[in-house]
Design an enzyme around this catalytic site. Structure first.
Site, PDB file in Angstrom:
ATOM      1  N   PHE A 194       0.808  -1.220   0.000  1.00 49.16           N
ATOM      2  CA  PHE A 194       0.000   0.000   0.000  1.00 49.16           C
ATOM      3  C   PHE A 194       0.837   1.263   0.000  1.00 49.16           C
ATOM      4  O   PHE A 194       0.370   2.325  -0.401  1.00 49.16           O
ATOM      5  CB  PHE A 194      -0.941   0.011   1.219  1.00 49.16           C
ATOM      6  N   LYS A 217      -1.138  -7.692  -8.743  1.00 41.56           N
ATOM      7  CA  LYS A 217      -2.056  -7.767  -7.608  1.00 41.56           C
ATOM      8  C   LYS A 217      -1.638  -6.676  -6.633  1.00 41.56           C
ATOM      9  O   LYS A 217      -0.755  -6.847  -5.810  1.00 41.56           O
ATOM     10  CB  LYS A 217      -1.975  -9.148  -6.941  1.00 41.56           C
ATOM     11  N   GLU A 262      -5.057  -3.919  -1.649  1.00 40.29           N
ATOM     12  CA  GLU A 262      -6.477  -3.614  -1.656  1.00 40.29           C
ATOM     13  C   GLU A 262      -6.803  -2.351  -0.873  1.00 40.29           C
ATOM     14  O   GLU A 262      -7.946  -1.880  -0.882  1.00 40.29           O
ATOM     15  CB  GLU A 262      -7.282  -4.800  -1.111  1.00 40.29           C
ATOM     16  N   ARG A 263      -5.798  -1.758  -0.199  1.00 40.14           N
ATOM     17  CA  ARG A 263      -6.054  -0.540   0.578  1.00 40.14           C
ATOM     18  C   ARG A 263      -6.097   0.707  -0.305  1.00 40.14           C
ATOM     19  O   ARG A 263      -6.803   1.660   0.005  1.00 40.14           O
ATOM     20  CB  ARG A 263      -4.983  -0.374   1.663  1.00 40.14           C
ATOM     21  N   SER A 320       5.476  -7.126   4.095  1.00 37.89           N
ATOM     22  CA  SER A 320       6.061  -7.493   5.381  1.00 37.89           C
ATOM     23  C   SER A 320       6.946  -8.726   5.230  1.00 37.89           C
ATOM     24  O   SER A 320       6.786  -9.527   4.299  1.00 37.89           O
ATOM     25  CB  SER A 320       4.958  -7.782   6.398  1.00 37.89           C
ATOM     26  N   CYS A 364       9.471   1.649   3.486  1.00 41.87           N
ATOM     27  CA  CYS A 364      10.433   0.623   3.869  1.00 41.87           C
ATOM     28  C   CYS A 364      11.842   1.198   3.931  1.00 41.87           C
ATOM     29  O   CYS A 364      12.738   0.587   4.509  1.00 41.87           O
ATOM     30  CB  CYS A 364      10.382  -0.558   2.906  1.00 41.87           C
ATOM     31  N   GLU A 370       9.482  -3.630  13.197  1.00 40.88           N
ATOM     32  CA  GLU A 370       9.187  -2.470  12.359  1.00 40.88           C
ATOM     33  C   GLU A 370       7.893  -1.807  12.837  1.00 40.88           C
ATOM     34  O   GLU A 370       6.864  -2.463  12.953  1.00 40.88           O
ATOM     35  CB  GLU A 370       9.047  -2.910  10.907  1.00 40.88           C
TER      36      GLU A 370
END
Length: 500
Positions: A149, A173, A176-177, A226, A281, A383
């Site tokens: 996201f 893909k 979805e957020r 993640s 990140c 994190e």
């Protein structure tokens, strides 16, 4: 309510699963749309479209594929403002930061425009008597990217730009957020001249991810997210015979030596730690000052600098950063601040109670500063992915060097110093994949490569640059002999060929 649909075979396709995910406006906390979550059969429809397009696209010469990339770049630049507004409305980052998101993706598209040169193989004339040897790079087929996201424009372009230019067809893909920008990018790719099926977008959750992992016609997967999910995708994807690169979490450190320019360093730290609400990140959430004097002065300067930061809605041109992406993520960040305090960290600046007037239901977290952080604390080990900066003090250069080197993550690290020898030694010895020297966010330029070490990256090949070309292609080597006449027939040989 607006529905966000799949993009398959060049057209918008309504979801058939009956399952949807909520897409929020992080500035207000309201649900603004819903996104269809795919079934395996919907994923398969995208794969079949990509498979049908592959042969023709792979046979298109690289120069013509590059022309599509040039046109795609022009169209994205044309629609930059629209893309940034769409991105900010679903992610929450400020408009200027959203434009940066798009621009960093475009830099890889620019690299992909040079794909004819990048695909050139090697050639040896006369490798043996009358024998020539040459190699060629060929596309893999249908490939896939699963993106996070926090960079809904940049990371998809990092993946599909090189992959498509190299002759593959692509299944994206996205998260979805914030799924609208990836769909728009696919539409622009079609407008740029790519045939239908070259780029498909399928929304979804774990069901769609597992369908990608298990689909026999998908040959490669690139993932960013993640570390636990990265490991899952790498392990299961390779078990299913796929080439996989999977990039995970990070806990990037900023080492501050006593000779550093603290005025500039503080500016760099605040931007790298709090920009995009810390949802990067390559953010810099841990600062390691060397020596008590350096630590005390750095803390004092940070305490003075943090109140100058403006947290606002994503459309506020004066805001330094906006809300985090969802209420659930906000609560996760607040929970980590609570944990840090319970573990014994000193809460120097507390962002937990921040509320923006008129947007009280928005997902805002104020800038937070923690001191006296220890390497044994869970809040340091994991994190946080929010606007939280932790100060972990070191007495010596060697102690500071050991902290990022021994941490479970190894994405990026920065050192702030005016001592070239110390910086050179640090860069050579630190056990981290990307290093900045007086550069707080060391994301390499597009023609170099991006990738972390340890639990920040699974797989042997990094993203973009020539590493990206290698990931999305396979090498074929040809050994050829052309006799001058039938009189040159040779006797059968039963030993391994040599070039003697």
């Amino acid at each position: 309510m607006r529905d966000i649909r799949h993009f398959i075979d060049g057209v918008s396709v309504e979801g058939k699963s009956g399952r949807f995910g909520d897409v929020f406006n992080p500035n207000t906390g309201e649900v603004q749309a819903r996104v269809a979550l795919a079934t395996p059969s919907e994923l398969d429809a995208a794969v079949q479209s990509a498979q049908a397009a592959f042969e023709g696209w792979a046979a298109t010469n690289p120069q013509r594929r590059a022309r599509v990339m040039f046109e795609f770049k022009r169209l994205v630049e044309r629609d930059m403002n629209l893309l940034a507004e769409m991105l900010s409305s679903e992610h929450g980052k400020v408009i200027a930061d959203s434009k940066g998101d798009v621009q960093r993706g475009l830099e890889v598209i620019e690299f992909a425009c040079g794909i004819p040169h990048a695909l050139k193989g090697e050639y040896t004339m006369g490798a043996g008597p009358g024998i020539d040897v040459y190699s060629m790079r060929q596309p893999l087929g249908v490939v896939s990217g699963i993106t996070p996201f926090n960079f809904p424009a940049m990371i998809p372009m990092w993946m599909f730009g090189t992959a498509i230019a190299a002759g593959n067809t692509f299944i994206l893909k996205p998260s979805e957020r914030d799924p609208s920008v990836p769909v728009k990018l696919a539409e622009l790719m079609m407008e740029a001249g790519a045939p239908k099926g070259v780029l498909n977008v399928v929304h979804g959750d774990k069901v769609a991810v597992d369908a990608i992992i298990q689909h026999p016609q998908i040959h490669a997967i690139s993932f960013v997210g993640s570390s636990d999910i990265a490991h899952y995708i790498y392990s299961n994807g390779t078990a299913n015979g796929k080439r996989v690169q999977a990039f995970g979490g990070a806990k990037n450190h900023g080492i501050v030596l006593p000779d550093a320019d603290l005025g500039q360093t503080v500016k760099d730290l605040t931007g790298a730690a709090y920009g995009s609400a810390g949802e990067r990140c390559m953010a810099l959430p841990v600062v390691v000052p060397v020596g008590k004097k350096t630590a005390d002065e750095l803390r004092e300067r940070l305490v003075a600098e943090i109140p100058t930061l403006k947290v606002g809605v994503s459309t506020d041109a004066e805001a330094h950063y906006g809300p985090v992406v969802t209420e659930a993520h906000k609560q996760r960040v607040l929970g980590w601040i609570d944990t840090a305090v319970q573990e014994g960290s000193e809460l120097v600046v507390d962002g937990r109670g921040f509320s923006l007037q008129g947007h009280e239901k928005g997902f805002f977290v104020g800038p937070t500063l923690l001191d006296q952080v220890k390497p044994t604390m869970k809040s340091y080990h994991e994190e946080i992915f929010g606007p939280v900066l932790q100060i972990l003090r070191a007495e010596t250069f060697e102690e500071a060097l050991a902290l990022p080197s021994q941490h479970q993550y190894g994405n990026g690290v920065a050192i702030f110093t005016q001592n070239g020898r110390a910086a050179r030694d640090f860069a050579a010895r630190v056990n981290v994949g990307m290093v900045g020297i007086n550069v707080p966010i060391p994301v390499p330029v597009a023609y170099h490569t991006f990738g972390g070490w340890k639990r920040s990256g699974f797989g042997d090949i990094n993203q973009h640059g020539m590493e990206g070309v290698r990931f999305w292609t396979k090498t074929k080597t040809v050994t050829a002999r052309w006799p001058e006449s039938a009189l040159e027939h040779q006797d059968s040989s039963f030993v391994i060929p040599t070039m003697r």
